[in-house]
Enzyme design. Structure first.
Site, PDB file in Angstrom:
ATOM      1  N   HIS A 285       0.894  -1.106  -0.129  1.00  0.00           N
ATOM      2  CA  HIS A 285      -0.054   0.088   0.120  1.00  0.00           C
ATOM      3  C   HIS A 285       0.953   1.158  -0.144  1.00  0.00           C
ATOM      4  O   HIS A 285       1.815   1.133   0.674  1.00  0.00           O
ATOM      5  CB  HIS A 285      -0.847  -0.150   1.331  1.00  0.00           C
ATOM      6  CG  HIS A 285      -1.958   0.975   1.028  1.00  0.00           C
ATOM      7  ND1 HIS A 285      -1.922   2.316   1.422  1.00  0.00           N
ATOM      8  CD2 HIS A 285      -3.214   0.955   0.724  1.00  0.00           C
ATOM      9  CE1 HIS A 285      -2.761   2.902   1.325  1.00  0.00           C
ATOM     10  NE2 HIS A 285      -3.622   2.290   0.771  1.00  0.00           N
TER      11      HIS A 285
ATOM     12  N   GLU B 226      -4.298   2.412  -7.147  1.00  0.00           N
ATOM     13  CA  GLU B 226      -4.643   3.493  -6.284  1.00  0.00           C
ATOM     14  C   GLU B 226      -3.695   4.672  -6.569  1.00  0.00           C
ATOM     15  O   GLU B 226      -2.730   4.893  -6.157  1.00  0.00           O
ATOM     16  CB  GLU B 226      -4.617   3.025  -4.902  1.00  0.00           C
ATOM     17  CG  GLU B 226      -5.287   2.019  -4.562  1.00  0.00           C
ATOM     18  CD  GLU B 226      -5.491   1.934  -3.086  1.00  0.00           C
ATOM     19  OE1 GLU B 226      -6.715   1.876  -2.683  1.00  0.00           O
ATOM     20  OE2 GLU B 226      -4.433   1.670  -2.129  1.00  0.00           O
TER      21      GLU B 226
HETATM   22  P1  PGA Z   1      -9.734   6.129   0.594  1.00  0.00           P
HETATM   23  O1  PGA Z   1      -8.317   4.861   0.790  1.00  0.00           O
HETATM   24  O2  PGA Z   1     -10.811   5.228   0.191  1.00  0.00           O
HETATM   25  O3  PGA Z   1      -9.674   6.548   2.011  1.00  0.00           O
HETATM   26  O4  PGA Z   1      -9.140   6.922  -0.655  1.00  0.00           O
HETATM   27  C1  PGA Z   1      -8.226   3.972  -0.222  1.00  0.00           C
HETATM   28  C2  PGA Z   1      -7.077   3.138   0.229  1.00  0.00           C
HETATM   29  O5  PGA Z   1      -5.995   3.695   0.602  1.00  0.00           O
HETATM   30  O6  PGA Z   1      -6.938   1.852   0.073  1.00  0.00           O
END
Ligand code: PGA
Length: 247
Positions: free
Chosen positions: A86, A164
């Site tokens: 992540h 992401e």
């Molecule tokens: P968020 O986070 O939905 O709060 O933007 C997503 C993530 O970091 O997995």
């Protein structure tokens, strides 16, 4: 049905709150990834959702690794999915090499890694998002490729990638569904072109997803599901997202 993963991050503050949130979010099609200390309680509180973890040690087996949590330990707690790489962990210094080890550790015990990739806003402005994500995939999957070539890898059931973009995480400004779909298509092409990857790619989008915008992402054919942070801390909101994913 598309896959929805709830990444609780370092929330909630107490075991009691975690038990309530898990019980109230318990629906089929949802994977809940709570902080490590709450895994067992969440497991006991759910009947339909599945269990995920937010990280894992790259060291397999057991050993003198203070503070680490192994894939085997996660497996014995009933975890199925493990988030790896992540951006919030990469920001703390996690390297592609370490991520590659973690992916192998997850696969070695028969669990499913959820590898997170994504570019920063600066990279996006320079138009470098595709080359950067391709580099991350190449680095993060290097050990997977080696292991596959050496025919050591027999337990790989699936590998999920979550796209992401850093600038979309927790900002309230998501990528557009079309932008996300186009990057996800690129990620799938890149995975299929890599010799280490022989499965059908499953790629999720994550970054400021909520119950209002979820449908626009989920209706894109290329987007196989969502990784949800902030909105997953509200049980009504996450249940709505799962409901939309069923349609
Ligand atoms: P968020 O986070 O939905 O709060 O933007 C997503 C993530 O970091 O997995």
């Amino acid at each position: 049905m598309k896959l929805i993963i709830a990444n609780w991050k370092m929330n909630p503050a107490t075991l009691e709150e975690a038990a309530i949130l898990a019980r109230e979010s318990d629906v089929k099609g949802l994977v809940i990834a709570p902080p490590f200390p709450f895994l067992e309680t969440v497991r006991a509180s759910i009947k339909q959702a599945m269990l995920g973890a937010q990280d894992v040690s790259g060291k397999g087996g057991t050993g003198a690794y203070t503070g680490e949590v192994s894939g085997e330990e996660l497996q014995s707690l009933g975890v199925t999915y493990v988030i790896v790489g992540h951006s919030e962990r990469r920001a703390l210094g996690e390297t592609d090499e370490q991520i590659a080890e973690k992916i192998r550790a997850v696969i070695d015990v028969g669990l499913i890694p959820v590898l997170c990739v994504g570019e920063s806003w600066q990279m996006r402005e320079r138009g470098e998002q595709e080359s950067f994500v391709a580099k991350q995939l190449q680095g993060d999957l290097a050990l997977l490729r080696e292991a596959t070539e050496a025919k050591k890898l027999t337990k790989l059931k699936a590998l999920i990638v979550a796209y992401e973009p850093l600038w979309a995480i927790g900002t309230g400004t998501p990528e557009t569904p079309q932008g996300a779909a186009s990057m996800i298509q690129y990620i799938k092409r890149t995975l299929l072109a890599s010799r280490g990857y022989t499965l059908t790619p499953v790629v999720l989008y994550g970054g400021s997803v909520n119950a209002v915008n979820a449908a626009s992402f989920l209706k894109e054919k290329e987007i196989d599901g969502l990784l949800v942070g902030g909105a997953s801390l509200d049980s009504e909101e996450i249940k709505k997202i799962v409901e939309i994913a069923k349609i």
